[in-house]
Design a protein around this motif. Sequence first.
Motif, short mmCIF file in Angstrom:
data_model
loop_
_atom_site.label_atom_id
_atom_site.label_comp_id
_atom_site.label_asym_id
_atom_site.label_seq_id
_atom_site.Cartn_x
_atom_site.Cartn_y
_atom_site.Cartn_z
N THR A 178 0.83 -1.21 0.00
CA THR A 178 0.00 0.00 0.00
C THR A 178 0.86 1.26 0.00
O THR A 178 0.44 2.31 -0.48
CB THR A 178 -0.92 0.02 1.23
N ASN A 179 2.06 1.16 0.56
CA ASN A 179 2.98 2.29 0.59
C ASN A 179 4.24 1.98 -0.22
O ASN A 179 5.35 2.30 0.17
CB ASN A 179 3.35 2.62 2.05
N ASP A 180 4.01 1.36 -1.37
CA ASP A 180 5.12 0.95 -2.23
C ASP A 180 5.82 2.15 -2.84
O ASP A 180 5.22 3.21 -3.01
CB ASP A 180 4.58 0.05 -3.36
N MET A 181 7.11 1.97 -3.21
CA MET A 181 7.83 3.03 -3.90
C MET A 181 7.38 3.14 -5.36
O MET A 181 7.66 4.14 -6.03
CB MET A 181 9.34 2.79 -3.85
N ILE A 182 6.66 2.14 -5.85
CA ILE A 182 6.05 2.20 -7.17
C ILE A 182 4.69 2.88 -7.03
O ILE A 182 3.91 2.54 -6.14
CB ILE A 182 5.87 0.80 -7.78
N LYS A 183 4.41 3.83 -7.91
CA LYS A 183 3.14 4.54 -7.86
C LYS A 183 1.99 3.54 -8.00
O LYS A 183 2.03 2.65 -8.85
CB LYS A 183 3.05 5.57 -8.98
N LEU A 184 0.96 3.73 -7.19
CA LEU A 184 -0.18 2.81 -7.22
C LEU A 184 -0.83 2.79 -8.60
O LEU A 184 -1.18 1.72 -9.12
CB LEU A 184 -1.21 3.18 -6.15
N ASN A 185 -0.99 3.98 -9.21
CA ASN A 185 -1.63 4.00 -10.53
C ASN A 185 -0.80 3.27 -11.57
O ASN A 185 -1.32 2.74 -12.56
CB ASN A 185 -1.95 5.43 -10.97
N HIS A 186 0.52 3.22 -11.37
CA HIS A 186 1.39 2.50 -12.29
C HIS A 186 1.20 0.98 -12.12
O HIS A 186 1.11 0.25 -13.11
CB HIS A 186 2.85 2.87 -12.01
N THR A 187 1.10 0.54 -10.88
CA THR A 187 0.82 -0.87 -10.60
C THR A 187 -0.53 -1.27 -11.19
O THR A 187 -0.67 -2.36 -11.76
CB THR A 187 0.84 -1.13 -9.08
N LEU A 188 -1.52 -0.39 -11.06
CA LEU A 188 -2.85 -0.67 -11.61
C LEU A 188 -2.79 -0.79 -13.13
O LEU A 188 -3.49 -1.63 -13.72
CB LEU A 188 -3.83 0.43 -11.21
N LYS A 189 -1.97 0.04 -13.77
CA LYS A 189 -1.82 -0.03 -15.23
C LYS A 189 -1.25 -1.38 -15.65
O LYS A 189 -1.73 -1.99 -16.61
CB LYS A 189 -0.90 1.09 -15.72
N ILE A 190 -0.23 -1.83 -14.94
CA ILE A 190 0.37 -3.13 -15.27
C ILE A 190 -0.69 -4.22 -15.19
O ILE A 190 -0.80 -5.08 -16.08
CB ILE A 190 1.55 -3.44 -14.33
#
Length: 229
Positions: A178-190
């Motif tokens: 939930t507090n990843d260094m990867i943007k959440l919206n980027h993870t959602l895109k993947i």
Amino acid sequence: MDIKLNYVEKGKGKPLILLHGNGENLKYFVHQIEYFSKSYRVIAIDTRGHGKSPRGNRPFTLKQFAEDLKDFVEEKKLEEIILLGFSDGANIALLFALKYPHYLSKLILNGADLHPSGVKRRVQIPIIITYGMFCILSFFHKKWVAKKEMFALMVNQPNIQKEELKKLNIKSLVIAGTNDMIKLNHTLKIHRYINNSKLCVIPGDHFIAKKESKRFNKEVEEFIKENRY
């Protein structure tokens, strides 16, 4: 292959390969090796130039690391692999899956990014600054070249296009904190770009496999056993 990758292997059954992140080694997965070796043939690998694996003479790039993995898989005659990658290891796993999908049965991407802009700026900016410093230092002494190469992986790579991901049809788990260094919206895109994928976001930061291993292992195990995806 110009080098032999260092690895540890434990357990029997379907092969589960673990790929660590930038600047780390296979010990990152200590909790996963112990847990999953009860049911699977777990193989944790040190990436080229990491841990006990030699640097070798080939390019120090994520694409080369994916080729190293392909050579390793062929040497060990592995099939129907479950491939789990963390951070840069997830990026390597993704590059491998895009080029050699026939080796895989399932793909688990923990903290992956398609390009450096997927990393939060508060994390990426210090990485860029440090990379610049090592670029300068490497002009004066070769001992800094390895550091420069390591940071270059995070500054310049990967560069994966969504059109490539849309062609991927491997049962996949996209998992992050939930507090990843990867943007959440980027993870959602993947997740959205990969057909047949499942998304899982659990409490924690980028290092959930280590810090939240019980929850992480539970989610991964359920996905491996799940037939819907």
